[in-house]
Design a protein around this motif. Structure first.
Motif, PDB file in Angstrom:
ATOM      1  N   ALA A 187       6.423   0.725  13.663  1.00 49.84           N
ATOM      2  CA  ALA A 187       7.568   1.701  13.137  1.00 49.84           C
ATOM      3  C   ALA A 187       7.779   1.686  11.801  1.00 49.84           C
ATOM      4  CB  ALA A 187       8.653   1.791  14.224  1.00 49.84           C
ATOM      5  N   ARG A 188       8.023   0.185  11.292  1.00 49.96           N
ATOM      6  CA  ARG A 188       8.159   0.013   9.845  1.00 49.96           C
ATOM      7  C   ARG A 188       7.493   0.654   8.876  1.00 49.96           C
ATOM      8  NH1 ARG A 188       9.950  -4.877  12.287  1.00 49.96           N
ATOM      9  NH2 ARG A 188       7.952  -5.965  11.960  1.00 49.96           N
ATOM     10  N   GLU A 189       6.145   0.159   9.267  1.00 53.18           N
ATOM     11  CA  GLU A 189       4.933   1.057   8.236  1.00 53.18           C
ATOM     12  C   GLU A 189       4.956   2.534   8.137  1.00 53.18           C
ATOM     13  OE1 GLU A 189       0.976  -0.585   8.495  1.00 53.18           O
ATOM     14  OE2 GLU A 189       1.606  -2.426   8.051  1.00 53.18           O
ATOM     15  N   ALA A 190       5.339   3.097   9.463  1.00 55.49           N
ATOM     16  CA  ALA A 190       5.271   4.319   9.457  1.00 55.49           C
ATOM     17  C   ALA A 190       6.490   4.927   8.673  1.00 55.49           C
ATOM     18  CB  ALA A 190       5.605   4.983  10.837  1.00 55.49           C
ATOM     19  N   ARG A 191       7.632   4.315   8.553  1.00 57.91           N
ATOM     20  CA  ARG A 191       8.713   4.912   7.927  1.00 57.91           C
ATOM     21  C   ARG A 191       8.441   4.588   6.437  1.00 57.91           C
ATOM     22  NH1 ARG A 191      11.947   1.998  11.761  1.00 57.91           N
ATOM     23  NH2 ARG A 191      12.009   0.137  10.318  1.00 57.91           N
ATOM     24  N   GLY A 192       7.713   3.988   6.109  1.00 57.24           N
ATOM     25  CA  GLY A 192       7.443   3.919   4.476  1.00 57.24           C
ATOM     26  C   GLY A 192       6.045   4.787   3.964  1.00 57.24           C
ATOM     27  N   MET A 193       5.610   5.434   5.065  1.00 58.87           N
ATOM     28  CA  MET A 193       4.539   6.189   4.465  1.00 58.87           C
ATOM     29  C   MET A 193       4.657   7.282   3.702  1.00 58.87           C
ATOM     30  SD  MET A 193       1.667   4.718   5.179  1.00 58.87           S
ATOM     31  CE  MET A 193       1.270   3.312   6.278  1.00 58.87           C
ATOM     32  N   TYR A 244      -3.166  10.380  13.003  1.00 61.31           N
ATOM     33  CA  TYR A 244      -2.653  11.473  12.158  1.00 61.31           C
ATOM     34  C   TYR A 244      -1.321  11.708  12.061  1.00 61.31           C
ATOM     35  CZ  TYR A 244      -2.152  16.050  10.423  1.00 61.31           C
ATOM     36  OH  TYR A 244      -1.890  17.152   9.622  1.00 61.31           O
ATOM     37  N   ALA A 245      -0.527  11.423  13.204  1.00 58.55           N
ATOM     38  CA  ALA A 245       0.862  11.542  13.200  1.00 58.55           C
ATOM     39  C   ALA A 245       1.644  10.791  12.210  1.00 58.55           C
ATOM     40  CB  ALA A 245       1.652  11.430  14.547  1.00 58.55           C
ATOM     41  N   VAL A 246       1.154   9.529  11.893  1.00 60.88           N
ATOM     42  CA  VAL A 246       1.854   8.623  10.903  1.00 60.88           C
ATOM     43  C   VAL A 246       1.100   9.016   9.471  1.00 60.88           C
ATOM     44  CG1 VAL A 246       1.910   6.252   9.757  1.00 60.88           C
ATOM     45  CG2 VAL A 246       2.000   6.717  12.135  1.00 60.88           C
ATOM     46  N   ALA A 247      -0.351   9.456   9.494  1.00 63.45           N
ATOM     47  CA  ALA A 247      -0.670   9.760   8.085  1.00 63.45           C
ATOM     48  C   ALA A 247      -0.161  11.034   7.630  1.00 63.45           C
ATOM     49  CB  ALA A 247      -2.235  10.196   8.431  1.00 63.45           C
ATOM     50  N   LEU A 248       0.446  11.922   8.447  1.00 65.99           N
ATOM     51  CA  LEU A 248       0.947  13.054   7.924  1.00 65.99           C
ATOM     52  C   LEU A 248       2.258  12.913   7.241  1.00 65.99           C
ATOM     53  CD1 LEU A 248       1.136  16.328   8.189  1.00 65.99           C
ATOM     54  CD2 LEU A 248       2.628  16.004  10.410  1.00 65.99           C
ATOM     55  N   ARG A 249       2.943  11.832   7.377  1.00 63.67           N
ATOM     56  CA  ARG A 249       4.188  11.393   6.732  1.00 63.67           C
ATOM     57  C   ARG A 249       3.645  11.101   5.106  1.00 63.67           C
ATOM     58  NH1 ARG A 249       7.965   7.552  10.332  1.00 63.67           N
ATOM     59  NH2 ARG A 249       7.854   8.874  12.375  1.00 63.67           N
ATOM     60  N   ALA A 250       2.510  10.375   5.089  1.00 62.06           N
ATOM     61  CA  ALA A 250       1.952  10.065   3.712  1.00 62.06           C
ATOM     62  C   ALA A 250       1.539  11.355   2.997  1.00 62.06           C
ATOM     63  CB  ALA A 250       0.831   9.240   3.986  1.00 62.06           C
ATOM     64  N   ILE A 251       0.734  12.348   3.906  1.00 61.74           N
ATOM     65  CA  ILE A 251       0.446  13.666   3.348  1.00 61.74           C
ATOM     66  C   ILE A 251       1.778  14.275   2.794  1.00 61.74           C
ATOM     67  CG2 ILE A 251      -0.691  15.664   3.846  1.00 61.74           C
ATOM     68  CD1 ILE A 251      -2.612  14.040   5.738  1.00 61.74           C
ATOM     69  N   GLY A 280      -5.059   9.787  -3.426  1.00 57.32           N
ATOM     70  CA  GLY A 280      -4.413  10.796  -2.259  1.00 57.32           C
ATOM     71  C   GLY A 280      -5.191  10.637  -1.028  1.00 57.32           C
ATOM     72  N   ALA A 281      -6.810  10.885  -1.343  1.00 56.77           N
ATOM     73  CA  ALA A 281      -7.660  10.931  -0.101  1.00 56.77           C
ATOM     74  C   ALA A 281      -7.737   9.394   0.255  1.00 56.77           C
ATOM     75  CB  ALA A 281      -8.896  11.301  -0.780  1.00 56.77           C
ATOM     76  N   VAL A 282      -7.699   8.413  -0.652  1.00 55.43           N
ATOM     77  CA  VAL A 282      -7.749   7.154   0.018  1.00 55.43           C
ATOM     78  C   VAL A 282      -6.751   6.501   0.990  1.00 55.43           C
ATOM     79  CG1 VAL A 282      -7.875   4.553  -0.645  1.00 55.43           C
ATOM     80  CG2 VAL A 282      -9.398   6.368  -1.866  1.00 55.43           C
ATOM     81  N   LEU A 283      -5.620   7.119   0.741  1.00 56.97           N
ATOM     82  CA  LEU A 283      -4.366   6.675   1.309  1.00 56.97           C
ATOM     83  C   LEU A 283      -4.423   7.418   2.684  1.00 56.97           C
ATOM     84  CD1 LEU A 283      -1.385   5.554   1.685  1.00 56.97           C
ATOM     85  CD2 LEU A 283      -0.631   7.369   0.580  1.00 56.97           C
ATOM     86  N   SER A 284      -5.028   8.927   2.711  1.00 54.67           N
ATOM     87  CA  SER A 284      -4.683   9.686   3.894  1.00 54.67           C
ATOM     88  C   SER A 284      -6.089   9.051   4.836  1.00 54.67           C
ATOM     89  CB  SER A 284      -5.183  11.126   3.491  1.00 54.67           C
ATOM     90  OG  SER A 284      -4.487  11.656   2.654  1.00 54.67           O
ATOM     91  N   MET A 285      -7.136   8.759   4.314  1.00 58.32           N
ATOM     92  CA  MET A 285      -8.105   8.136   5.376  1.00 58.32           C
ATOM     93  C   MET A 285      -7.613   6.830   5.617  1.00 58.32           C
ATOM     94  SD  MET A 285     -11.819   9.029   3.549  1.00 58.32           S
ATOM     95  CE  MET A 285     -11.467   8.542   1.806  1.00 58.32           C
ATOM     96  N   ALA A 286      -7.221   6.008   5.020  1.00 53.40           N
ATOM     97  CA  ALA A 286      -6.879   4.489   5.379  1.00 53.40           C
ATOM     98  C   ALA A 286      -5.623   4.556   6.376  1.00 53.40           C
ATOM     99  CB  ALA A 286      -6.171   3.458   3.998  1.00 53.40           C
ATOM    100  N   THR A 287      -4.536   5.662   6.158  1.00 56.18           N
ATOM    101  CA  THR A 287      -3.569   5.677   7.173  1.00 56.18           C
ATOM    102  C   THR A 287      -3.934   6.270   8.121  1.00 56.18           C
ATOM    103  OG1 THR A 287      -2.006   5.973   5.060  1.00 56.18           O
ATOM    104  CG2 THR A 287      -1.114   6.281   7.544  1.00 56.18           C
ATOM    105  N   GLY A 288      -4.777   7.213   8.195  1.00 55.59           N
ATOM    106  CA  GLY A 288      -5.493   7.952   9.435  1.00 55.59           C
ATOM    107  C   GLY A 288      -6.183   7.015  10.498  1.00 55.59           C
ATOM    108  N   LEU A 289      -7.007   5.987   9.735  1.00 56.32           N
ATOM    109  CA  LEU A 289      -7.701   4.964  10.347  1.00 56.32           C
ATOM    110  C   LEU A 289      -6.898   4.069  11.125  1.00 56.32           C
ATOM    111  CD1 LEU A 289     -10.825   4.421  10.770  1.00 56.32           C
ATOM    112  CD2 LEU A 289     -10.737   3.121   8.763  1.00 56.32           C
ATOM    113  N   ARG A 290      -5.699   3.539  10.305  1.00 51.18           N
ATOM    114  CA  ARG A 290      -5.053   2.491  10.851  1.00 51.18           C
ATOM    115  C   ARG A 290      -4.048   3.017  12.056  1.00 51.18           C
ATOM    116  NH1 ARG A 290      -4.464  -2.873  11.306  1.00 51.18           N
ATOM    117  NH2 ARG A 290      -2.338  -3.654  10.684  1.00 51.18           N
ATOM    118  N   HIS A 291      -3.461   4.310  11.652  1.00 48.87           N
ATOM    119  CA  HIS A 291      -2.204   4.532  12.297  1.00 48.87           C
ATOM    120  C   HIS A 291      -2.414   5.972  13.214  1.00 48.87           C
ATOM    121  CE1 HIS A 291       0.416   1.549  10.478  1.00 48.87           C
ATOM    122  NE2 HIS A 291      -0.180   1.810   9.186  1.00 48.87           N
TER     123      HIS A 291
END
Length: 204
Positions: free
Chosen positions: A104-110, A36-43, A23-34
């Motif tokens: 947008a496609r990646e964000a929808r899948g988070m 916080y707004a997109v990372a929030l979806r993963a969270i 979960g931490a890896v996913l949060s950091m990877a998504t925050g770095l790539r996209h």
């Protein structure tokens, strides 16, 4: 649940949340790539899975998973395969900024990624089976206590995962060159593969 009991559980929840994991890896990877707004979806996906896991424990199904070697192995293999697949996908991701459509496609899948990352980890359910009953007072109504435990775990994990994502997001502007983006993909891809391999090799 007394205040002392709740504070003890809060301390345990903080330790669990801060401990490095998928979960931490996913949060950091998504925050770095996209960001916080997109990372929030993963969270939010991670927290939804956490609530489902707690519900499984409350309903007694977690004890079945803890006792059944076959059920544990099946969920473990699925979880490990998913993490390794995420790692390979991240490793092979293009080292370039995404256009608006791809973003947008990646964000929808988070949300789904976050949900599956936590939901396919049987060790989390087994851990909850061992942990949660210790903080339940059998002399008091149990459902309010389960609600407090769920709110504490989800709230704590949400704050910690958000901190991971926000801290990673602050580094985006310094790591946006193709060379650095390729390095990011390799680092986080390797971390997902390592997490999947550790899960595959783990026991109850």
């Amino acid at each position: 649940m007394s205040w002392n009991m709740w504070l003890a559980f809060l301390a345990a929840a903080v330790v669990i949340a801060v401990s490095p994991g998928p979960g931490a890896v996913l949060s950091m990877a998504t925050g770095l790539r996209h960001g916080y707004a997109v990372a929030l979806r993963a969270i939010l996906g991670l927290q939804t899975a956490l609530l489902i896991q707690l519900a499984i424990v409350v309903l007694g199904l977690g004890a079945v998973l803890a006792a059944s070697a076959t059920a544990f192995l099946a969920v473990k293999i699925a979880g490990a395969a998913y993490l390794i697949w995420l790692g390979v996908r991240k490793w092979r991701a293009p080292a370039e900024l995404l256009d608006d459509g791809a973003e947008a496609r990646e964000a929808r899948g988070m949300f789904l990624q976050g949900l599956l990352v936590n939901l396919t980890n049987p060790k989390a359910i087994v851990f909850m089976v061992a942990l949660v009953p210790q903080f339940i007072d059998p002399q008091l109504p149990q459902w309010p206590q389960f609600f407090i435990i769920a709110a504490t775990m989800v709230g704590t994990d949400m704050v910690v995962m958000s901190c991971y994502a926000l801290l990673a997001g602050r580094c985006r502007r310094w790591l946006s060159s193709p060379r650095m983006m390729k390095a990011q993909n390799r680092v986080f891809g390797g971390m997902f593969v390592a997490a999947g391999s550790l899960l595959a090799a783990s026991s109850r």
